[in-house]
Design a protein around this motif. Sequence first.
Motif, short mmCIF file in Angstrom:
data_model
loop_
_atom_site.label_atom_id
_atom_site.label_comp_id
_atom_site.label_asym_id
_atom_site.label_seq_id
_atom_site.Cartn_x
_atom_site.Cartn_y
_atom_site.Cartn_z
N THR A 1 0.80 -1.23 0.08
CA THR A 1 0.10 0.01 0.05
C THR A 1 1.11 1.18 0.00
OG1 THR A 1 -1.43 -1.33 1.40
CG2 THR A 1 -1.93 1.17 1.25
N LEU A 2 2.08 1.29 0.98
CA LEU A 2 2.53 2.49 1.03
C LEU A 2 3.96 2.30 0.36
CD1 LEU A 2 2.37 2.74 5.19
CD2 LEU A 2 0.91 3.98 3.07
N HIS A 3 4.25 1.33 -0.34
CA HIS A 3 5.64 1.18 -1.23
C HIS A 3 6.95 1.40 -0.27
CE1 HIS A 3 4.88 0.37 -5.77
NE2 HIS A 3 3.74 -0.15 -4.98
N CYS A 4 6.76 0.88 0.81
CA CYS A 4 7.84 0.53 1.60
C CYS A 4 8.12 -0.60 2.39
CB CYS A 4 7.76 1.94 2.74
SG CYS A 4 6.32 1.38 3.92
N PHE A 5 9.41 -0.51 2.62
CA PHE A 5 10.14 -1.73 3.33
C PHE A 5 9.77 -1.43 5.09
CE2 PHE A 5 12.83 -1.95 -0.10
CZ PHE A 5 12.34 -3.08 -0.78
N VAL A 6 9.48 -2.45 5.64
CA VAL A 6 9.08 -2.35 6.94
C VAL A 6 10.21 -3.03 7.87
CG1 VAL A 6 7.51 -2.90 8.95
CG2 VAL A 6 6.57 -2.53 6.68
N LEU A 7 11.01 -2.09 8.58
CA LEU A 7 11.95 -2.61 9.50
C LEU A 7 11.83 -2.53 11.00
CD1 LEU A 7 15.18 -0.90 7.52
CD2 LEU A 7 14.04 -3.41 7.10
N VAL B 1 10.77 2.26 5.42
CA VAL B 1 11.75 2.75 4.41
C VAL B 1 11.41 2.72 3.02
CG1 VAL B 1 14.14 2.63 3.47
CG2 VAL B 1 13.67 1.94 5.85
N PRO B 2 10.93 4.06 2.44
CA PRO B 2 10.31 4.09 1.24
C PRO B 2 11.27 3.33 -0.08
CG PRO B 2 10.29 6.27 2.25
CD PRO B 2 11.27 5.48 3.14
N LEU B 3 10.53 2.59 -0.95
CA LEU B 3 11.22 1.89 -1.72
C LEU B 3 12.33 2.73 -2.59
CD1 LEU B 3 11.14 -0.59 -3.27
CD2 LEU B 3 9.27 -0.14 -4.59
N HIS B 4 11.98 4.11 -2.88
CA HIS B 4 12.62 4.76 -4.01
C HIS B 4 14.38 5.16 -2.91
CE1 HIS B 4 10.30 7.79 -2.08
NE2 HIS B 4 11.39 8.61 -2.10
N THR C 1 21.97 -4.39 9.92
CA THR C 1 22.78 -5.66 9.67
C THR C 1 22.92 -6.12 8.35
OG1 THR C 1 20.46 -6.66 9.64
CG2 THR C 1 21.51 -6.61 11.88
N MET C 2 23.74 -6.90 7.86
CA MET C 2 23.80 -7.34 6.62
C MET C 2 22.61 -7.73 6.02
SD MET C 2 26.17 -10.20 4.92
CE MET C 2 27.65 -10.22 5.81
N GLY C 3 21.67 -8.49 6.88
CA GLY C 3 20.40 -8.92 6.32
C GLY C 3 19.51 -7.61 5.53
N VAL C 4 19.54 -6.76 6.17
CA VAL C 4 18.75 -5.31 5.67
C VAL C 4 19.35 -5.18 4.28
CG1 VAL C 4 18.43 -3.10 5.80
CG2 VAL C 4 18.27 -4.55 7.74
#
Lengths: 234, 234
Positions: free
Chosen positions: A51-57, A193-196, A210-213
């Motif tokens: 919906t928001l085109h973002c990653f959730v951390l 974190v917004p996709l762009h 972390t490296m995972g991000v």
Amino acid sequence: MEEINNIEVVPCTESDYLKPFRVHYNQNGTKKSWDFMRTHDSVSVLIFNTTLHCFVLVKQFRPAVYMCEWEKSKTQPPQSAEKNEEGAAEAEAAAPASESQEGQSRGVTYELCAGLVDKPDLSLEEIARQEVLEECGYDVPASKLKRITSYRSGVGVTGSKQTMFYAEVSEDNCVSAGGGEPREGELIEVVKVPLHEAMTFAYDERIPKTMGVIFSFIWFHNNMSPKYKISTNV
Amino acid sequence: MEEINNIEVVPCTESDYLKPFRVHYNQNGTKKSWDFMRTHDSVSVLIFNTTLHCFVLVKQFRPAVYMCEWEKSKTQPPQSAEKNEEGAAEAEAAAPASESQEGQSRGVTYELCAGLVDKPDLSLEEIARQEVLEECGYDVPASKLKRITSYRSGVGVTGSKQTMFYAEVSEDNCVSAGGGEPREGELIEVVKVPLHEAMTFAYDERIPKTMGVIFSFIWFHNNMSPKYKISTNV
């Protein structure tokens, strides 16, 4: 901004969390030994909000990271330190300021939503699903979790395995604010974190993570780009 | 194939390598504590051999990984195990076979060339250069090491920072067989992964490896592809 104070460090002779063991063994006829710790395997989840085109951390204070920085501030000479006879600078064992030069809270890291595999009755997908709900507040069925891959983490000390998943969520799946289990002492902040901005975020070394991000953002870029556009000017 | 036998595990009350500490602190007014371990920061290096068009990895027996698998084989019922009264299966604490179903030596992992930052006089590049020479046998100047990025590893326990580098080497730089420092007990095998097999290797979960291998192969694909062709059919 986290306010951290009244810091006291003591040696830890008995820990419920860190239990060192020593293994003696023969490798190709050579006697060797190694100190290691028992721990659980883990899962981590890259969450993308469609919906928001973002990653959730998740963002949380990590005492081990804070202490690591504290150690360094003790061994690195402050600008006004006087040199002693051996040429080594003496520095006071002062706690670092709560904010770094880059404006980040010291000891706070950005991470994927993650958790330990400590419930033998649940599948990895079920455990990952619970973490997404508890830490980030999104209720998605386990069947919607896509396995990305698995790898060994901490090969020197724990040797445990981490499995990484990808979960697409929408605002409709958002049922709570997340933040972890307060009774387990978790103080977790959900961060979007917004996709762009994702690739700039991934490679900005001033942002502790972390490296995972980093890996998962690049995985998304390479594998989900037919579906979603991501900026690649890095 | 590594031959591992005569395995004996004992509790470890004093370790030169694992030193648990406990930190008591106040976070936003709430009293908390955390058990952690002190350790060094580290460097890792993605090595690309431009003569042979392959990545150069290290492969080594990791006691912690082996023990982690051993623990699992104890808690998972063998096929012929009889159930006891509680319905739980009894399993003998036998060491796992030295070879897994996938033909991999148990406890052996594929990793990037890496090392601890334990020499305060040397730059990260210098330390990385030494590891490339000692572990893999390539002599390249520190100035040829390109910094990829840095991140926190082991945020829960050690909080240390790892910096990843990229090094291009040629067969002309190869001055020894590598294999690590035998006097430090290192038994390291140098492994070459052809460029065209790299992505398949990265995502094959039957091949035990660290996230650093997967991430760096993808980083190469995304950032070095104008120079070198890499297969992407994954």
